[in-house]
Design an enzyme around this catalytic site. Structure first.
Site, PDB file in Angstrom:
ATOM      1  N   SER A 266       0.821  -1.206   0.000  1.00 34.09           N
ATOM      2  CA  SER A 266       0.000   0.000   0.000  1.00 34.09           C
ATOM      3  C   SER A 266       0.862   1.266   0.000  1.00 34.09           C
ATOM      4  O   SER A 266       1.737   1.389  -0.847  1.00 34.09           O
ATOM      5  CB  SER A 266      -0.920  -0.068   1.220  1.00 34.09           C
ATOM      6  OG  SER A 266      -2.061   0.658   0.977  1.00 34.09           O
ATOM      7  N   HIS A 407      -7.449  -5.686  -0.401  1.00 37.14           N
ATOM      8  CA  HIS A 407      -6.247  -4.912  -0.127  1.00 37.14           C
ATOM      9  C   HIS A 407      -5.632  -5.431   1.181  1.00 37.14           C
ATOM     10  O   HIS A 407      -6.154  -5.149   2.269  1.00 37.14           O
ATOM     11  CB  HIS A 407      -6.710  -3.457   0.032  1.00 37.14           C
ATOM     12  CG  HIS A 407      -5.630  -2.456   0.185  1.00 37.14           C
ATOM     13  ND1 HIS A 407      -4.857  -2.043  -0.864  1.00 37.14           N
ATOM     14  CD2 HIS A 407      -5.202  -1.767   1.271  1.00 37.14           C
ATOM     15  CE1 HIS A 407      -4.008  -1.131  -0.438  1.00 37.14           C
ATOM     16  NE2 HIS A 407      -4.191  -0.954   0.861  1.00 37.14           N
TER      17      HIS A 407
HETATM   18  C1  GCU Z   1      -5.405   4.882   1.352  1.00 36.07           C
HETATM   19  C2  GCU Z   1      -4.747   5.635   0.227  1.00 36.07           C
HETATM   20  C3  GCU Z   1      -3.878   4.715  -0.630  1.00 36.07           C
HETATM   21  C4  GCU Z   1      -2.911   3.943   0.236  1.00 36.07           C
HETATM   22  C5  GCU Z   1      -3.645   3.257   1.358  1.00 36.07           C
HETATM   23  C6  GCU Z   1      -2.753   2.621   2.407  1.00 36.07           C
HETATM   24  O1  GCU Z   1      -6.348   3.992   0.843  1.00 36.07           O
HETATM   25  O2  GCU Z   1      -5.749   6.246  -0.517  1.00 36.07           O
HETATM   26  O3  GCU Z   1      -3.139   5.469  -1.577  1.00 36.07           O
HETATM   27  O4  GCU Z   1      -2.192   3.025  -0.538  1.00 36.07           O
HETATM   28  O5  GCU Z   1      -4.416   4.202   2.075  1.00 36.07           O
HETATM   29  O6  GCU Z   1      -1.594   2.899   2.476  1.00 36.07           O
HETATM   30  O7  GCU Z   1      -3.289   1.872   3.211  1.00 36.07           O
END
Ligand code: GCU
Length: 430
Positions: A266, A407
């Site tokens: 992420s 995710h």
């Molecule tokens: C949010 C953000 C993403 C990121 C994510 C994370 O969803 O919008 O860009 O990758 O957080 O790091 O958990």
């Protein structure tokens, strides 16, 4: 009376629907809505020169692209310190029920004794040989990765979370092992790999305080109070911190410093890509669900857009990146060129079907369009022209995989990472 009240109410409703509509319009979740775009060619220099040799890539285009990513996207980080001070604060040859060695190392990030300290936790298989090692930052402190009472609880600011046992931005005992589903330490060690991890907030706490805390102020010039528009944001700072961990790892005889794989999930996947691009000592790079500002092509605007990310997380990128809010086509680079900067080293881009916010197809396309650079450098690029099917990993040197689910980082993801590293760093069969 009625009409007097009805009018502002109606206005409120209308503007609320308008805002909702505008917000809904901003998020593209349908391929049909992806705008037409032209990507910058990684193999054409800014002055139009075609890049036709490895030498021209290394001497002309690669430095040019590095400079553009530094100036326009992540911000330029300071040079590496001349020497790195560290102290092994804890060590055991009998960790994980006797299966592993554990080391905890305090790495001083500046020469100020009050300055930030990166606490590195390392698990190593029991062998006399230096081991290939995954280096990855974590979101909630080292103690969150494994229920091991010997791991020091993080002292830095943490994001509040009842689930993870963070109260009033401080770790409690409940934090121990709270993220362990993402960290199959025993499996990693059993497969002959080391795992080194540190809390990203040790480098820069992840909230927008205009860079008053964390590492940034230690590098301000006289009178400077925040980074200039082309200087490092938080992602660049986290990546810089990973390089400091690598400084340490390269002089630890138990670790094979020439086989350190930088991995991240992420926002830390974005960080891993930038760390890998900016520090060629990382032998391989793995990006998990990194999305916008990571592996996904910005010009597609699918899921999270440049404008959204810069608005929600104003501290992640450098200020210059806001020039491309709703204006992605004007950016002189796109994210396939970030992956190209990792060439010819192995790089694996990982997506998840339900992680549409991160634009799996855009993540695939980045790898696809970085491929010509790998080929120019004489190695295999991405061995797929089309988006592969779910759970049909393409583990070429530049690899791509999409798995079912959300995710997250799963144990099965780590199996893939090791399969990839086995093939491309250890020369074991694929
Ligand atoms: C949010 C953000 C993403 C990121 C994510 C994370 O969803 O919008 O860009 O990758 O957080 O790091 O958990």
């Amino acid at each position: 009376m009625r009409s007097v009240f009805a009018f502002p109410c109606l206005l409120l409703v209308l503007s609320a629907t308008g805002m909702l509509h505008a917000q809904q319009e901003q998020v593209i979740y349908d391929e049909a809505d992806v705008p037409k775009f032209t990507l910058p060619d990684p193999l054409v220099a800014a002055d139009g020169t075609k890049i036709e040799s490895a030498q021209a890539w290394n001497e002309i285009r690669r430095p040019e692209l590095m400079g553009l990513f530094e100036k326009e996207v992540y911000g330029k980080s300071p040079a590496a310190p001349e020497k790195i001070a560290f102290e092994v604060t804890e060590s055991s040859d009998d960790a994980l029920g006797g299966k592993a060695r554990r080391r905890q190392v305090a790495i001083r990030l500046t020469d100020d004794p009050e300055g930030p300290v990166l606490n590195l936790l390392v698990y190593l298989p029991k062998t006399d040989q230096p081991v290939p090692t995954f280096m990855t930052l974590n979101f909630f402190g080292n103690a969150s990765i494994q229920d091991d009472p010997a791991i020091q609880l993080p002292q830095s600011w943490l994001r509040n979370s009842t689930d993870k046992g963070v109260d009033n931005h401080k770790a409690t005992e409940k934090l121990r092992g709270a993220s362990s589903s993402r960290w199959p330490v025993e499996m990693i060690v059993e497969n002959g790999y080391g795992l080194a991890t540190a809390y990203y907030g040790d480098i820069d706490p992840d909230f927008d305080d205009k860079f008053q805390n964390g590492i940034h102020p230690y590098f301000y010039e006289e009178g400077q109070t925040e980074p200039k528009p082309d200087q490092w944001g938080s992602i660049a700072a986290w990546a810089w911190g990973m390089s400091r961990a690598l400084d340490y790892m390269q002089q630890d005889n138990e670790i094979d410093g020439s086989k350190v794989i930088v991995m991240g999930h992420s926002r830390l996947g974005k960080t891993a890509l930038w760390a890998g691009a900016s520090d060629p000592r990382f032998a391989a790079v793995i990006s998990n669900n990194s999305g916008c500002g990571g592996a996904a092509l910005s010009r597609r605007r699918f899921g999270e857009s440049v404008k959204r990310i810069n608005t929600s997380f104003p501290h992640w990128f450098c200020d210059n990146f806001t020039k491309y809010n709703h204006n992605e086509d004007a950016c002189p680079v796109d994210q396939h060129e970030l992956i190209a900067l990792i060439a010819p080293r192995p790089c694996l881009v990982c997506s998840a079907v339900e992680d549409r916010w991160a634009d799996p197809h855009g993540e695939f396309l980045s790898a696809h369009f970085a491929s010509p650079v790998y080929e120019l450098l004489g190695v295999e690029g991405l061995a797929a022209d089309e988006m592969p099917k779910v759970d049909e990993p393409v583990l070429s040197r530049l690899g791509y995989v999409i798995r079912p689910g959300k995710h997250d980082v799963l144990k099965s993801d780590w199996e893939r990472y090791m399969q990839f590293a086995d093939a491309h760093l250890l020369g074991k069969g694929n």
